[in-house]
Design a protein around this motif. Structure first.
Motif, PDB file in Angstrom:
ATOM      1  N   PRO A  92       0.704  -1.161  -0.072  1.00  0.00           N
ATOM      2  CA  PRO A  92       0.052   0.047  -0.123  1.00  0.00           C
ATOM      3  C   PRO A  92       0.944   1.222  -0.106  1.00  0.00           C
ATOM      4  CG  PRO A  92       0.279  -0.797   2.180  1.00  0.00           C
ATOM      5  CD  PRO A  92       1.094  -1.773   1.283  1.00  0.00           C
ATOM      6  N   ASP A  93       0.405   2.521  -0.428  1.00  0.00           N
ATOM      7  CA  ASP A  93       0.898   3.742  -0.417  1.00  0.00           C
ATOM      8  C   ASP A  93       1.037   3.988   1.412  1.00  0.00           C
ATOM      9  OD1 ASP A  93       1.213   4.123  -3.080  1.00  0.00           O
ATOM     10  OD2 ASP A  93      -0.729   5.130  -3.124  1.00  0.00           O
ATOM     11  N   ALA A  94       0.090   3.655   2.060  1.00  0.00           N
ATOM     12  CA  ALA A  94       0.194   4.061   3.471  1.00  0.00           C
ATOM     13  C   ALA A  94      -0.470   3.083   4.356  1.00  0.00           C
ATOM     14  CB  ALA A  94      -0.531   5.413   3.762  1.00  0.00           C
ATOM     15  N   PHE A  95       0.275   2.674   5.464  1.00  0.00           N
ATOM     16  CA  PHE A  95      -0.693   1.809   6.440  1.00  0.00           C
ATOM     17  C   PHE A  95      -1.280   2.836   7.478  1.00  0.00           C
ATOM     18  CE2 PHE A  95       3.262  -0.414   5.001  1.00  0.00           C
ATOM     19  CZ  PHE A  95       2.800  -1.897   4.918  1.00  0.00           C
ATOM     20  N   LEU A  96      -2.507   2.163   7.999  1.00  0.00           N
ATOM     21  CA  LEU A  96      -3.223   2.958   9.056  1.00  0.00           C
ATOM     22  C   LEU A  96      -3.354   1.685  10.112  1.00  0.00           C
ATOM     23  CD1 LEU A  96      -6.117   4.602   7.073  1.00  0.00           C
ATOM     24  CD2 LEU A  96      -3.814   5.493   7.610  1.00  0.00           C
ATOM     25  N   PHE A  97      -3.021   2.233  11.397  1.00  0.00           N
ATOM     26  CA  PHE A  97      -3.149   1.263  12.408  1.00  0.00           C
ATOM     27  C   PHE A  97      -3.792   1.849  13.490  1.00  0.00           C
ATOM     28  CE2 PHE A  97       1.165   0.144  10.812  1.00  0.00           C
ATOM     29  CZ  PHE A  97       1.184  -1.053  11.016  1.00  0.00           C
ATOM     30  N   ASP A  98      -4.860   1.106  13.966  1.00  0.00           N
ATOM     31  CA  ASP A  98      -5.777   1.632  15.138  1.00  0.00           C
ATOM     32  C   ASP A  98      -5.527   0.658  16.335  1.00  0.00           C
ATOM     33  OD1 ASP A  98      -7.536   2.789  16.560  1.00  0.00           O
ATOM     34  OD2 ASP A  98      -9.344   2.562  15.424  1.00  0.00           O
ATOM     35  N   GLU A  99      -4.777   1.196  17.309  1.00  0.00           N
ATOM     36  CA  GLU A  99      -4.519   0.602  18.466  1.00  0.00           C
ATOM     37  C   GLU A  99      -4.255  -0.877  18.187  1.00  0.00           C
ATOM     38  OE1 GLU A  99      -6.039   1.800  21.951  1.00  0.00           O
ATOM     39  OE2 GLU A  99      -6.833   3.624  21.211  1.00  0.00           O
ATOM     40  N   PRO A 100      -3.257  -1.268  17.267  1.00  0.00           N
ATOM     41  CA  PRO A 100      -3.054  -2.663  16.961  1.00  0.00           C
ATOM     42  C   PRO A 100      -2.344  -3.444  18.272  1.00  0.00           C
ATOM     43  CG  PRO A 100      -1.154  -1.333  16.064  1.00  0.00           C
ATOM     44  CD  PRO A 100      -2.272  -0.530  16.759  1.00  0.00           C
ATOM     45  N   LEU A 101      -1.665  -2.824  19.220  1.00  0.00           N
ATOM     46  CA  LEU A 101      -1.369  -3.720  20.404  1.00  0.00           C
ATOM     47  C   LEU A 101      -2.051  -3.731  21.381  1.00  0.00           C
ATOM     48  CD1 LEU A 101       2.359  -2.377  19.898  1.00  0.00           C
ATOM     49  CD2 LEU A 101       1.073  -4.189  18.530  1.00  0.00           C
ATOM     50  N   SER A 102      -3.280  -3.098  21.465  1.00  0.00           N
ATOM     51  CA  SER A 102      -3.844  -2.703  23.062  1.00  0.00           C
ATOM     52  C   SER A 102      -4.338  -4.274  23.489  1.00  0.00           C
ATOM     53  CB  SER A 102      -5.009  -1.736  22.970  1.00  0.00           C
ATOM     54  OG  SER A 102      -5.953  -2.142  21.857  1.00  0.00           O
ATOM     55  N   ASN A 103      -4.473  -5.291  22.552  1.00  0.00           N
ATOM     56  CA  ASN A 103      -4.866  -6.500  23.070  1.00  0.00           C
ATOM     57  C   ASN A 103      -3.802  -7.315  23.765  1.00  0.00           C
ATOM     58  OD1 ASN A 103      -7.399  -5.975  22.738  1.00  0.00           O
ATOM     59  ND2 ASN A 103      -7.983  -7.287  20.934  1.00  0.00           N
ATOM     60  N   LEU A 104      -2.541  -6.892  23.681  1.00  0.00           N
ATOM     61  CA  LEU A 104      -1.353  -7.671  23.952  1.00  0.00           C
ATOM     62  C   LEU A 104      -1.040  -7.526  25.261  1.00  0.00           C
ATOM     63  CD1 LEU A 104       0.587  -7.493  20.869  1.00  0.00           C
ATOM     64  CD2 LEU A 104      -1.146  -9.143  21.314  1.00  0.00           C
ATOM     65  N   ASP A 105      -0.253  -8.322  26.122  1.00  0.00           N
ATOM     66  CA  ASP A 105       0.171  -8.035  27.460  1.00  0.00           C
ATOM     67  C   ASP A 105       1.327  -6.949  27.310  1.00  0.00           C
ATOM     68  OD1 ASP A 105       2.592  -9.377  27.242  1.00  0.00           O
ATOM     69  OD2 ASP A 105       1.509 -11.196  27.637  1.00  0.00           O
ATOM     70  N   ALA A 106       1.797  -6.295  28.608  1.00  0.00           N
ATOM     71  CA  ALA A 106       2.604  -5.360  28.514  1.00  0.00           C
ATOM     72  C   ALA A 106       3.987  -5.788  27.679  1.00  0.00           C
ATOM     73  CB  ALA A 106       2.882  -4.927  29.780  1.00  0.00           C
TER      74      ALA A 106
END
Ligand SMILES: Nc1ncnc2c1ncn2[C@@H]1O[C@H](COP(=O)(O)OP(=O)(O)OP(=O)(O)O)[C@@H](O)[C@H]1O
Ligand SMILES: [Mg+2]
Length: 364
Positions: free
Chosen positions: A152-166
């Motif tokens: 793609p020309d650009a990647f959009l990420f919406d909170e991709p990590l919020s389901n993972l542990d710290a």
């Protein structure tokens, strides 16, 4: 020319505006992070760029082309969500290649792109596994891989990590940063985690209530917050904010304690003015135990509530002028509840905000 440009973009649901005419220019290959509290309009903004939400007013351009009325599949943008859904009955290989296959790409192109993405993400040995046979972080990488294969020309990420542990979040944060270095690409990344914002971003966009409060590099936003909101939001533990009045050329706190007005700000304050003194915990330390001891400073006494020893440093929760103040002690010394500590407060790193508007006196 900016890769992605937003001009006076408005989003209303029915009659309720939730994004109030934002302007943002994102450069080619830039990593931009949108941060702000829940409900401030981060996802809505991202979804408008993706074309998943139409815009109520304004203009969005990608590579100079007006995309207001262009459907998502024609924007050549990939989005990675918090709740990525992998096809459970398909192997990693097929999950990665599926989108390309239904878009009509030839077998050889699909195989080539899948191998490339798997190489970038360290999934090459896992291509024959099913999603159920992967760890959370590996699954998240497959979700990213599905975005990468599309070039793609650009990647959009919406909170991709919020389901993972710290711990995994920390690892994946580093992987996303590496990904940006390997695959030169424009990234717009949404999070409400200011540490993710600080560590990933070329520039941070701080949003509040559907407005943009500040855009800047992580260091600009950290060192020169335009208002008390940004000052409190960026940095952990947050900046201390103490109400003060200018009196006889000094800052008088609510209990009568006075602190010098930082030299560079003397010409900007007037007698009787109500201000907020902003000082980060790193900039108040017991005498002889600070990191930032050079530069202009003053003395204050803090009454210790509790201290948290963290090894080489301690975080001190204390009182000053009836308010909770967090301070940092660098070194092995322990402090006890009830102890009165004479501290240095760095004036060269302190900020003054207007008590009414919250604006930093130095913000233009
Ligand atoms: N479909 C909808 N209809 C009406 N209001 C909506 C709709 N979607 C979002 N909103 C409202 O728009 C505002 C912005 O929502 P948005 O999802 O962009 O917030 P956010 O910054 O992503 O928050 P979070 O961090 O919680 O994900 C919120 O007040 C939300 O309630
Ligand atoms: Mg959101």
């Amino acid at each position: 020319m900016a890769e992605i440009s937003l001009k006076k973009v408005v989003k209303s649901y029915g009659r309720t505006p939730v994004v109030h005419g934002i302007d943002l220019e994102i450069a080619d290959n830039e990593f931009v992070v949108l941060v702000g509290p829940s409900g401030c309009g981060k996802s809505t903004t991202l979804r408008m760029i993706a074309g998943l939400e139409d815009i109520s007013d304004g203009e969005i351009r990608i590579r100079g082309r007006l995309v207001n009325d262009l459907p998502p599949r024609k924007r050549n943008i990939s989005m990675v969500f918090q709740n990525y859904a992998l096809y459970p009955h398909m192997s990693v290989r097929d999950n990665l290649g599926f989108g390309l296959k239904i878009a009509g790409q030839s077998r050889s192109v699909v195989a080539e792109r899948v191998a490339e993405a798997a190489g970038i993400l360290g999934l090459s040995d896992l291509l024959d596994r099913l999603p159920a046979e992967l760890s959370g972080g590996q699954r998240q990488r497959v979700a990213m891989g599905r975005a990468i294969v599309r070039h793609p020309d650009a990647f959009l990420f919406d909170e991709p990590l919020s389901n993972l542990d710290a711990k995994l979040r920390g690892q994946m944060r580093a992987e996303i940063k590496k990904l940006h270095q390997k695959v030169a690409s424009t990234i717009v990344y949404v999070t409400h985690d200011q540490i993710e914002a600080m560590t990933l971003a070329d520039r941070i966009v701080v949003m509040r209530d559907g407005h943009i409060d500040q855009v800047g590099t992580p260091m600009e936003v950290f060192n020169h917050p335009v208002n008390t909101f940004v000052a409190a939001f960026i940095g952990s533990p947050p900046m201390n904010q103490l109400p003060a009045v200018v009196d006889a050329g000094r800052l008088r706190l609510e209990d009568g304690t006075t602190i010098a007005v930082p030299e560079r700000l003397r010409a900007r304050v007037r007698a009787g003015q109500k201000l907020i003194l902003g000082v980060r915990p790193d900039d108040i330390s017991p005498e002889g135990y600070g990191l930032m001891e050079d530069g202009e400073s003053d003395r204050v006494d803090l009454l210790v509530d509790i201290a948290e020893p963290l090894g080489m440093e301690s975080l001190i929760y204390s009182r000053l002028a009836g308010q909770e103040v967090q301070a940092k002690l660098y070194g092995p010394r322990l402090v006890a509840p009830g102890e009165r500590l004479t501290c240095r407060i760095s004036l060269s790193r302190a900020h003054l905000f207007d008590a009414g508007t919250g604006r930093n006196l130095e913000a233009e």
